[in-house]
Design a protein around this motif. Sequence first.
Motif, PDB file in Angstrom:
ATOM      1  N   SER A 404      21.751  62.580  75.309  1.00 57.94           N
ATOM      2  CA  SER A 404      21.818  62.222  76.726  1.00 57.94           C
ATOM      3  C   SER A 404      20.486  62.273  77.460  1.00 57.94           C
ATOM      4  CB  SER A 404      22.810  63.150  77.447  1.00 57.94           C
ATOM      5  OG  SER A 404      22.443  64.503  77.266  1.00 57.94           O
ATOM      6  N   ALA A 405      19.446  62.811  76.851  1.00 58.40           N
ATOM      7  CA  ALA A 405      18.146  62.846  77.532  1.00 58.40           C
ATOM      8  C   ALA A 405      17.605  61.433  77.692  1.00 58.40           C
ATOM      9  CB  ALA A 405      17.156  63.701  76.745  1.00 58.40           C
ATOM     10  N   THR A 406      16.973  61.195  78.823  1.00 65.01           N
ATOM     11  CA  THR A 406      16.410  59.872  79.102  1.00 65.01           C
ATOM     12  C   THR A 406      14.893  59.940  79.197  1.00 65.01           C
ATOM     13  OG1 THR A 406      16.467  60.120  81.508  1.00 65.01           O
ATOM     14  CG2 THR A 406      18.483  59.326  80.435  1.00 65.01           C
ATOM     15  N   ALA A 407      14.266  58.785  79.099  1.00 61.84           N
ATOM     16  CA  ALA A 407      12.813  58.712  79.196  1.00 61.84           C
ATOM     17  C   ALA A 407      12.329  59.212  80.556  1.00 61.84           C
ATOM     18  CB  ALA A 407      12.346  57.277  78.958  1.00 61.84           C
ATOM     19  N   VAL A 446      14.642  72.298  83.458  1.00 56.23           N
ATOM     20  CA  VAL A 446      15.537  72.025  84.595  1.00 56.23           C
ATOM     21  C   VAL A 446      15.356  70.599  85.078  1.00 56.23           C
ATOM     22  CG1 VAL A 446      16.054  72.604  86.993  1.00 56.23           C
ATOM     23  CG2 VAL A 446      15.698  74.436  85.322  1.00 56.23           C
ATOM     24  N   VAL A 447      14.105  70.191  85.275  1.00 56.45           N
ATOM     25  CA  VAL A 447      13.825  68.831  85.761  1.00 56.45           C
ATOM     26  C   VAL A 447      14.284  67.792  84.738  1.00 56.45           C
ATOM     27  CG1 VAL A 447      11.972  67.205  86.336  1.00 56.45           C
ATOM     28  CG2 VAL A 447      11.901  69.540  87.229  1.00 56.45           C
ATOM     29  N   THR A 448      14.022  68.049  83.455  1.00 57.50           N
ATOM     30  CA  THR A 448      14.441  67.107  82.406  1.00 57.50           C
ATOM     31  C   THR A 448      15.942  66.902  82.422  1.00 57.50           C
ATOM     32  OG1 THR A 448      12.571  67.731  80.988  1.00 57.50           O
ATOM     33  CG2 THR A 448      14.459  66.672  79.925  1.00 57.50           C
ATOM     34  N   ILE A 449      16.694  67.987  82.510  1.00 55.81           N
ATOM     35  CA  ILE A 449      18.163  67.907  82.496  1.00 55.81           C
ATOM     36  C   ILE A 449      18.683  67.211  83.745  1.00 55.81           C
ATOM     37  CG2 ILE A 449      20.286  69.278  82.578  1.00 55.81           C
ATOM     38  CD1 ILE A 449      18.782  71.384  80.861  1.00 55.81           C
ATOM     39  N   SER A 452      17.699  63.489  83.806  1.00 55.20           N
ATOM     40  CA  SER A 452      18.429  62.770  82.755  1.00 55.20           C
ATOM     41  C   SER A 452      19.879  62.542  83.149  1.00 55.20           C
ATOM     42  CB  SER A 452      18.364  63.558  81.435  1.00 55.20           C
ATOM     43  OG  SER A 452      17.059  63.557  80.908  1.00 55.20           O
ATOM     44  N   LEU A 453      20.500  63.540  83.773  1.00 55.50           N
ATOM     45  CA  LEU A 453      21.881  63.370  84.235  1.00 55.50           C
ATOM     46  C   LEU A 453      21.978  62.300  85.315  1.00 55.50           C
ATOM     47  CD1 LEU A 453      23.081  67.100  84.415  1.00 55.50           C
ATOM     48  CD2 LEU A 453      23.793  65.354  82.772  1.00 55.50           C
ATOM     49  N   MET A 454      20.959  62.194  86.121  1.00 56.60           N
ATOM     50  CA  MET A 454      20.960  61.197  87.190  1.00 56.60           C
ATOM     51  C   MET A 454      20.729  59.782  86.664  1.00 56.60           C
ATOM     52  SD  MET A 454      18.723  63.322  90.014  1.00 56.60           S
ATOM     53  CE  MET A 454      18.609  61.929  91.127  1.00 56.60           C
ATOM     54  N   LYS A 458      22.395  54.650  82.924  1.00 56.97           N
ATOM     55  CA  LYS A 458      21.640  53.411  82.986  1.00 56.97           C
ATOM     56  C   LYS A 458      20.932  53.086  81.679  1.00 56.97           C
ATOM     57  CE  LYS A 458      20.764  54.175  87.899  1.00 56.97           C
ATOM     58  NZ  LYS A 458      19.723  54.321  88.943  1.00 56.97           N
ATOM     59  N   VAL A 459      21.118  53.942  80.666  1.00 51.71           N
ATOM     60  CA  VAL A 459      20.435  53.718  79.402  1.00 51.71           C
ATOM     61  C   VAL A 459      21.411  53.821  78.253  1.00 51.71           C
ATOM     62  CG1 VAL A 459      18.269  54.650  80.287  1.00 51.71           C
ATOM     63  CG2 VAL A 459      19.855  56.165  79.137  1.00 51.71           C
ATOM     64  N   GLN A 460      21.021  53.277  77.129  1.00 56.16           N
ATOM     65  CA  GLN A 460      21.823  53.376  75.923  1.00 56.16           C
ATOM     66  C   GLN A 460      21.619  54.755  75.305  1.00 56.16           C
ATOM     67  OE1 GLN A 460      20.775  50.546  72.955  1.00 56.16           O
ATOM     68  NE2 GLN A 460      22.279  51.256  71.466  1.00 56.16           N
ATOM     69  N   LEU A 461      22.715  55.414  74.907  1.00 54.64           N
ATOM     70  CA  LEU A 461      22.607  56.722  74.286  1.00 54.64           C
ATOM     71  C   LEU A 461      21.939  56.592  72.932  1.00 54.64           C
ATOM     72  CD1 LEU A 461      26.077  58.293  75.185  1.00 54.64           C
ATOM     73  CD2 LEU A 461      23.891  58.537  76.356  1.00 54.64           C
ATOM     74  N   LEU A 462      21.093  57.547  72.608  1.00 56.92           N
ATOM     75  CA  LEU A 462      20.275  57.495  71.404  1.00 56.92           C
ATOM     76  C   LEU A 462      20.766  58.494  70.371  1.00 56.92           C
ATOM     77  CD1 LEU A 462      16.938  57.399  73.338  1.00 56.92           C
ATOM     78  CD2 LEU A 462      17.934  55.461  72.135  1.00 56.92           C
ATOM     79  N   THR A 463      20.628  58.157  69.106  1.00 57.44           N
ATOM     80  CA  THR A 463      21.057  59.034  68.018  1.00 57.44           C
ATOM     81  C   THR A 463      20.002  60.099  67.754  1.00 57.44           C
ATOM     82  OG1 THR A 463      22.237  57.206  66.981  1.00 57.44           O
ATOM     83  CG2 THR A 463      21.795  59.156  65.616  1.00 57.44           C
ATOM     84  N   PRO A 464      20.363  61.398  67.901  1.00 51.89           N
ATOM     85  CA  PRO A 464      19.386  62.439  67.621  1.00 51.89           C
ATOM     86  C   PRO A 464      19.057  62.509  66.147  1.00 51.89           C
ATOM     87  CG  PRO A 464      21.570  63.399  67.982  1.00 51.89           C
ATOM     88  CD  PRO A 464      21.681  61.933  68.292  1.00 51.89           C
ATOM     89  N   MET A 465      17.844  62.987  65.830  1.00 50.62           N
ATOM     90  CA  MET A 465      17.386  63.008  64.442  1.00 50.62           C
ATOM     91  C   MET A 465      18.205  63.957  63.568  1.00 50.62           C
ATOM     92  SD  MET A 465      15.248  60.696  64.379  1.00 50.62           S
ATOM     93  CE  MET A 465      15.074  60.946  62.617  1.00 50.62           C
TER      94      MET A 465
END
Length: 469
Positions: A404-407, A446-449, A452-454, A458-465
């Motif tokens: 769920s993390a976004t750029a 905190v900022v990343t989470i 990313s939730l906000m 708007k992005v495609q979910l990515l497969t974690p390694m």
Amino acid sequence: MAIVIFSGILLFSLYLAVRSSGKAKKGNMEDYLVGGRSFNGFILFFLAIGEVYSIGTIIGFPGGIYAKGVGYGLWFLGYILLAYPIGYFLAPLIWRAGKRYNAMTAPDLFKSHFKSRPLELIVACSYLLFLIPWGQLQFEGLNVALNALGFNLSPSIAVFIAGVIAYLYISVSGVKAPAIISILKDILLFAAIIIVGVAAFRNLDGVHNLFSAAKSHGASLSFTNTGDLTFSITTIIFQAVAFYCLPFIVTVVFTSKSEKTIKRAQRFMPLYMLMYPFLIASSYFALVGLPNIDNPNHAFIATAVELLPSWVVGLVAAGAALSGLLVLAITSLVVGGIFTRNLMPSIPENKQRKWSQFVVIGYLLISMVLTVGMPSLMLHLINTAYFGFGQILPGLLAILFSKSATAKGVGAGIIAGTVIALTLQFTGMSVFSMNNGLVALFFNFVVTIVVSLMTTNKVQLLTPMVNSK
């Protein structure tokens, strides 16, 4: 005699560098930066150890104890010990991500996983900013080693010689030359530390007398206040979790030929911790026998000069010098790779090596100027660099484990963490006596989470390694 031994070892290291060029693939950037991902466990072990135990170990560790007391020594030991088990599980996943994305630099991972040019630039610029003090750290130590031999060189000449040698190491075959030279360096480094430590023990008639004498001169195995203890513990935690975010450690991981190779090398790395009792012995001897050293960074070399014959001092100084030169070479290689692949991606791959070498020259010159104009205690430089490198951790963990993390979230977290870390550092502020990097990392997460939730819808979910082979 010391100068002859020292010079002979450096010339032999250059010979090894030239020999390594025979197997290099000219014009192949993957071969130049990460050795074609072909290093076996033996080479990987020495190369990785070479990046862990650098000039900061043999010069900065005793210097920190001499100047600041035992607390600086305890955090140094603690964070490396904690980093090893973390790396055993984390490093193979980083290698897997590098293989999947054909990454040759750490920012390559972010570019390919998040498919975000702005995030790639944020990561690349952050790394380049904090690689400057890391290069300065190596030059500081090399300056100490050269002058300990009685060369009496000016700082500008000493760092120039060091920069030329570091450039020659990587110009002929990229990462392969430092990998081969690291074997010679580790033998000399380990031998030098043990020889000086044993000499310190013998001079003061054993371990008990050495520690008793050091205690009478102000050294103690306990912390004088709660604030020092808090700072040491939080520094151990922060630097241990940040260790595999260091860009040159990521590069070393990429050189492995497989995940199993990395795990095999990681199992034996803690053996190098056996050198630290001898480093502590040399630090305590300096406190007792050499109480008026002007520069704390000279503590180890000054002990060697005081206790050992000239030819042994040459070996000790060569081990110290090679430690700094190899890390400086790999760091320069990483800087060149990040600049040409991530800041200027339009450069064709068959020309990236040439451009990378130009960038390396520029990086070395900048580090030289800062070393001569703004000398600093090595452990201060280590802390400053770690503040920046550690802020990459949330993004790296997102690549390996998160869907769920976004750029935007990762980028905002890195910026927030870096700004907070530098603000706390340069204003002298302290939050409950904690390491400023760890405080900044908390806000980074905190900022990343939150961001990313906000933006996650708007992005495609990515497969974690961790779920991808």
